[in-house]
Design a protein around this motif. Structure first.
Motif, mmCIF file in Angstrom:
data_model
loop_
_atom_site.group_PDB
_atom_site.id
_atom_site.type_symbol
_atom_site.label_atom_id
_atom_site.label_comp_id
_atom_site.label_asym_id
_atom_site.label_seq_id
_atom_site.Cartn_x
_atom_site.Cartn_y
_atom_site.Cartn_z
ATOM 1 N N HIS A 33 -9.212 18.892 48.528
ATOM 2 C CA HIS A 33 -9.014 18.708 49.962
ATOM 3 C C HIS A 33 -8.378 19.976 50.494
ATOM 4 N N THR A 34 -8.956 20.542 51.542
ATOM 5 C CA THR A 34 -8.395 21.741 52.148
ATOM 6 C C THR A 34 -8.505 21.663 53.657
ATOM 7 N N ASN A 35 -7.463 22.135 54.323
ATOM 8 C CA ASN A 35 -7.467 22.280 55.776
ATOM 9 C C ASN A 35 -7.633 23.738 56.185
ATOM 10 N N PHE A 36 -7.960 24.597 55.211
ATOM 11 C CA PHE A 36 -8.203 26.018 55.461
ATOM 12 C C PHE A 36 -7.009 26.681 56.157
ATOM 13 N N SER A 37 -5.858 26.553 55.533
ATOM 14 C CA SER A 37 -4.681 27.250 56.039
ATOM 15 C C SER A 37 -4.925 28.753 55.946
ATOM 16 N N PRO A 38 -4.176 29.547 56.701
ATOM 17 C CA PRO A 38 -4.386 31.002 56.689
ATOM 18 C C PRO A 38 -4.402 31.576 55.273
ATOM 19 N N GLY A 39 -5.426 32.394 54.996
ATOM 20 C CA GLY A 39 -5.557 33.020 53.694
ATOM 21 C C GLY A 39 -6.228 32.174 52.638
ATOM 22 N N SER A 40 -6.776 31.008 53.021
ATOM 23 C CA SER A 40 -7.338 30.093 52.025
ATOM 24 C C SER A 40 -8.775 30.436 51.629
ATOM 25 N N VAL A 41 -9.403 31.370 52.316
ATOM 26 C CA VAL A 41 -10.757 31.811 51.971
ATOM 27 C C VAL A 41 -10.687 33.228 51.429
ATOM 28 N N ALA A 42 -11.229 33.438 50.242
ATOM 29 C CA ALA A 42 -11.201 34.763 49.628
ATOM 30 C C ALA A 42 -12.271 35.657 50.243
ATOM 31 N N SER A 43 -11.981 36.937 50.323
ATOM 32 C CA SER A 43 -12.988 37.903 50.738
ATOM 33 C C SER A 43 -13.809 38.315 49.527
ATOM 34 N N ARG A 44 -14.881 39.053 49.758
ATOM 35 C CA ARG A 44 -15.746 39.462 48.656
ATOM 36 C C ARG A 44 -15.039 40.413 47.688
ATOM 37 N N SER A 45 -13.973 41.043 48.148
ATOM 38 C CA SER A 45 -13.238 41.975 47.298
ATOM 39 C C SER A 45 -12.071 41.311 46.570
ATOM 40 N N SER A 46 -11.894 40.005 46.775
ATOM 41 C CA SER A 46 -10.769 39.310 46.148
ATOM 42 C C SER A 46 -10.987 39.120 44.654
ATOM 43 N N ALA A 47 -9.888 38.871 43.949
ATOM 44 C CA ALA A 47 -9.969 38.642 42.508
ATOM 45 C C ALA A 47 -10.672 37.321 42.229
ATOM 46 N N PRO A 48 -11.502 37.274 41.179
ATOM 47 C CA PRO A 48 -12.176 36.016 40.823
ATOM 48 C C PRO A 48 -11.174 34.881 40.616
ATOM 49 N N GLY A 49 -11.551 33.681 41.124
ATOM 50 C CA GLY A 49 -10.723 32.510 40.934
ATOM 51 C C GLY A 49 -9.548 32.406 41.872
ATOM 52 N N SER A 50 -9.483 33.284 42.879
ATOM 53 C CA SER A 50 -8.328 33.286 43.768
ATOM 54 C C SER A 50 -8.391 32.186 44.816
ATOM 55 N N SER A 51 -9.541 31.582 45.024
ATOM 56 C CA SER A 51 -9.691 30.547 46.042
ATOM 57 C C SER A 51 -10.912 29.700 45.732
ATOM 58 N N PRO A 52 -10.913 28.428 46.165
ATOM 59 C CA PRO A 52 -12.117 27.607 45.989
ATOM 60 C C PRO A 52 -13.245 27.985 46.945
ATOM 61 N N PHE A 53 -12.959 28.841 47.951
ATOM 62 C CA PHE A 53 -13.995 29.284 48.880
ATOM 63 C C PHE A 53 -13.957 30.795 49.023
ATOM 64 N N ILE A 54 -15.132 31.379 49.226
ATOM 65 C CA ILE A 54 -15.257 32.822 49.378
ATOM 66 C C ILE A 54 -16.200 33.127 50.534
ATOM 67 N N ALA A 55 -15.879 34.147 51.295
ATOM 68 C CA ALA A 55 -16.737 34.571 52.398
ATOM 69 C C ALA A 55 -17.886 35.400 51.855
ATOM 70 N N VAL A 56 -19.094 35.015 52.217
ATOM 71 C CA VAL A 56 -20.278 35.808 51.888
ATOM 72 C C VAL A 56 -20.550 36.816 52.995
ATOM 73 N N SER A 57 -20.255 36.428 54.228
ATOM 74 C CA SER A 57 -20.416 37.326 55.374
ATOM 75 C C SER A 57 -19.202 38.258 55.470
ATOM 76 N N PRO A 58 -19.300 39.320 56.260
ATOM 77 C CA PRO A 58 -18.232 40.330 56.306
ATOM 78 C C PRO A 58 -16.933 39.796 56.899
ATOM 79 N N GLU A 59 -15.832 40.469 56.562
ATOM 80 C CA GLU A 59 -14.557 40.150 57.189
ATOM 81 C C GLU A 59 -14.687 40.335 58.700
ATOM 82 N N GLY A 60 -14.039 39.467 59.446
ATOM 83 C CA GLY A 60 -14.168 39.466 60.897
ATOM 84 C C GLY A 60 -15.174 38.452 61.391
ATOM 85 N N SER A 61 -16.015 37.926 60.484
ATOM 86 C CA SER A 61 -16.991 36.908 60.873
ATOM 87 C C SER A 61 -16.391 35.503 60.799
ATOM 88 N N TYR A 62 -15.153 35.403 60.357
ATOM 89 C CA TYR A 62 -14.481 34.107 60.214
ATOM 90 C C TYR A 62 -12.977 34.328 60.289
#
Length: 265
Positions: A33-62
């Motif tokens: 269960h997630t309410n997507f608190s700030p920082g809860s979505v990893a960027s494509r450059s984030s370390a593997p396993g850092s979040s259950p969700f990752i942005a496929v689109s560029p930073e700034g698109s979400y």
């Protein structure tokens, strides 16, 4: 009923990006269960396993805020020409993938979608084999939402986009711009779609038989959240009540995902 569905999300690139971050529970159901608190979505450059969700689109698109996950779609730059029911430029919207996969379970997404004709807000389950189970909020049709499955077979002579799709009613006086809970309850025996706890559709494997073959999703799938521009090709634009009229549409549009809940069998 004409449903022309082209998944802007089904691409090897999209799946491969999230694949680099797959959790050790891949293929199983992972309670979440997630309410997507700030920082809860990893960027494509984030370390593997850092979040259950990752942005496929560029930073700034979400963005992740106290109000949930905001998915943005920006007007394409330059002149946009409409001809033959399509736009010559299509905007790139936000796409967020889960880093885990699930094979059966219940997915509930609280989402508010864009009401601009030609824009689609979606929460789907998508497999590497291109199976899909969809919840789609189609701009220009504010009081309905759509359910669909897609599971290709080698025997298909052409893609069966929209063949198993349905248009569902929202609760009385409801709008896709309002926050609603959309649920996909998926098992080997059936898929049940609900809105705000009310069942609207049940699909069984035998209901997906086409040309002698079952087209029932049966592979481990990621959760994918997105907003996309359905202004081309022509059939897709027609299905989405498009193309987008950029002379009237806002420069930037958004959908909001307030929460995602995964329950396991």
């Amino acid at each position: 009923m004409h449903l022309f569905y082209v998944s802007a999300y089904v691409s090897l690139f999209v799946y491969a990006v999230a694949g680099r971050y797959t959790s050790r529970t891949a293929g199983n159901c992972m309670p979440l269960h997630t309410n997507f608190s700030p920082g809860s979505v990893a960027s494509r450059s984030s370390a593997p396993g850092s979040s259950p969700f990752i942005a496929v689109s560029p930073e700034g698109s979400y963005s992740t805020t106290d109000g949930g996950l905001k998915l943005f779609l920006q007007r394409p730059s330059g002149k946009i020409t409409t001809d033959g029911g399509v736009n010559d430029k299509v905007a790139e919207g936000a796409t967020i993938n889960s880093t885990f996969t699930m094979l059966y379970g219940k997915l509930t997404v609280e989402v508010s979608g864009s009401t601009v004709s030609g824009i689609v807000s979606a929460a789907i389950l998508i497999a590497e084999e291109h199976d899909e189970i969809d919840v789609e909020l189609v701009g220009g049709d504010q009081t309905n939402w759509q359910t669909n499955v897609y599971a290709p077979s080698p025997s298909d002579k052409e893609p069966l986009w929209g063949v198993f799709g349905e248009i569902e009613n929202l609760p009385a006086r409801g709008s896709i711009a309002d926050m609603h809970q959309y649920t996909i309850d998926w098992s080997a025996e059936r898929i049940v779609w609900s809105v705000d706890g009310r069942v609207v559709r049940t699909l069984r494997p035998e209901d997906t038989r086409k040309n002698g073959t079952l087209h029932y999703p049966s592979h481990p799938s990621r959760v994918q959240l997105g907003i996309w521009d359905a202004s081309s090709p022509q059939g897709t634009a027609e299905w989405a009540n498009g193309p987008v009229n950029w002379e009237r549409a806002p420069e930037r549009m958004s959908a909001v995902v307030r929460s995602v809940t995964v329950e396991c069998p």
